[in-house]
Scaffold this active site. Structure first.
Site, PDB file in Angstrom:
ATOM      1  N   CYS A 115       0.835  -1.199   0.000  1.00 50.33           N
ATOM      2  CA  CYS A 115       0.000   0.000   0.000  1.00 50.33           C
ATOM      3  C   CYS A 115       0.875   1.256   0.000  1.00 50.33           C
ATOM      4  O   CYS A 115       1.467   1.570  -1.021  1.00 50.33           O
ATOM      5  CB  CYS A 115      -0.993  -0.027   1.157  1.00 50.33           C
ATOM      6  SG  CYS A 115      -2.348   1.163   0.940  1.00 50.33           S
ATOM      7  N   HIS A 210      -3.600  -5.021   0.808  1.00 55.96           N
ATOM      8  CA  HIS A 210      -3.071  -5.397   2.129  1.00 55.96           C
ATOM      9  C   HIS A 210      -3.096  -6.913   2.304  1.00 55.96           C
ATOM     10  O   HIS A 210      -4.057  -7.461   2.867  1.00 55.96           O
ATOM     11  CB  HIS A 210      -3.891  -4.719   3.230  1.00 55.96           C
ATOM     12  CG  HIS A 210      -3.607  -3.270   3.377  1.00 55.96           C
ATOM     13  ND1 HIS A 210      -2.679  -2.782   4.275  1.00 55.96           N
ATOM     14  CD2 HIS A 210      -4.102  -2.197   2.721  1.00 55.96           C
ATOM     15  CE1 HIS A 210      -2.635  -1.460   4.184  1.00 55.96           C
ATOM     16  NE2 HIS A 210      -3.479  -1.079   3.244  1.00 55.96           N
ATOM     17  N   GLU A 212      -1.686  -8.659   4.396  1.00 56.26           N
ATOM     18  CA  GLU A 212      -1.717  -9.024   5.824  1.00 56.26           C
ATOM     19  C   GLU A 212      -3.146  -9.119   6.360  1.00 56.26           C
ATOM     20  O   GLU A 212      -3.367  -9.653   7.460  1.00 56.26           O
ATOM     21  CB  GLU A 212      -0.891  -8.028   6.655  1.00 56.26           C
ATOM     22  CG  GLU A 212      -1.573  -6.731   7.017  1.00 56.26           C
ATOM     23  CD  GLU A 212      -1.615  -5.704   5.896  1.00 56.26           C
ATOM     24  OE1 GLU A 212      -2.117  -4.589   6.144  1.00 56.26           O
ATOM     25  OE2 GLU A 212      -1.129  -6.004   4.775  1.00 56.26           O
TER      26      GLU A 212
END
Length: 228
Positions: A115, A210, A212
């Site tokens: 990002c 993202h 994660e």
């Protein structure tokens, strides 16, 4: 047991964070980042902002580097005036992470930008950013999902060959690509969703989403493999 490669992850530096009876300045990182590195087979090391002059020595001790998401890059870094919708600058973090990226370029340490990290990677290579983009952060504080299509023949397409829905939350994006960078994935509206350098420059990839916040480990496993 095989040695786990050491993956550094850049962090926030926040002026006031509260836990228990304490409210103090803190270097912090959402737990999804180290957990993703660990699940992908790496050993996670948090890298709080430091003097840019220490970046090369820091990167020299790493096997791989992740530049994490976070606040908007200060527009002066790419020669622009700030838009009214651009967030306040995080100057210490900008300086530190740009120095880390440049050190990783020089040392050919595998590098992943997530990002903001992808946007900063583009700025480090001389590119520019769109300062406000509608439709990629629809509900404040809630990650959305949208499809991302890889560009055939790229590093990213070799990792994730099919169109996938990815967790996303951002209001800025790549505008003009930096020197030697190529777009390796796009959203349906044409937004650049991944960028990379040619293989001759080492393993360098940026993703606008993202990972994660999702379950797909392929991008991080590719970084860990390159770092091994």
């Amino acid at each position: 047991m095989a040695r786990r490669p050491l993956i550094g992850v850049s962090t926030y530096l926040e002026p006031a964070v509260r836990w228990g009876v304490w409210e103090l300045e803190a270097a912090l990182l959402p737990a999804g980042y180290p957990r993703l590195v660990q699940r992908a087979g790496g050993l996670a090391a948090m890298l709080p902002p430091d003097g840019p002059e220490h970046a090369a020595a820091t990167v020299a001790r790493l096997d791989g580097l992740v530049i994490a998401g976070g606040p908007d890059v200060e527009p002066v870094r790419y020669g622009a005036e700030p838009d009214a919708r651009t967030g306040p600058p995080a100057r210490a973090r900008d300086a530190w992470e740009l120095a880390l990226i440049e050190a990783a370029f020089a040392a050919r340490v595998p590098l992943l930008g997530i990002c903001r990290g992808m946007q900063l990677l583009n700025v480090a290579a001389g590119g520019t950013l769109v300062q406000h983009l509608d439709g990629h952060a629809e509900v404040v504080g809630v990650f959305g999902l949208h499809p991302v299509k890889p560009v055939p023949g790229t590093l990213y397409a070799g990792i994730v060959p099919e169109e996938t829905a990815v967790p996303t939350y951002h209001h800025q994006a790549v505008d003009r690509l930096g020197t030697d960078l190529v777009a390796s994935a796009h959203a349906a509206d044409g937004t650049v969703e991944a960028i990379e350098l040619p293989a001759s420059a080492g393993w360098v990839l940026g993703v606008q989403w993202h990972p994660e916040m999702g379950e797909d480990l392929r991008v991080l496993r590719a970084l860990v493999t390159a770092a091994s």
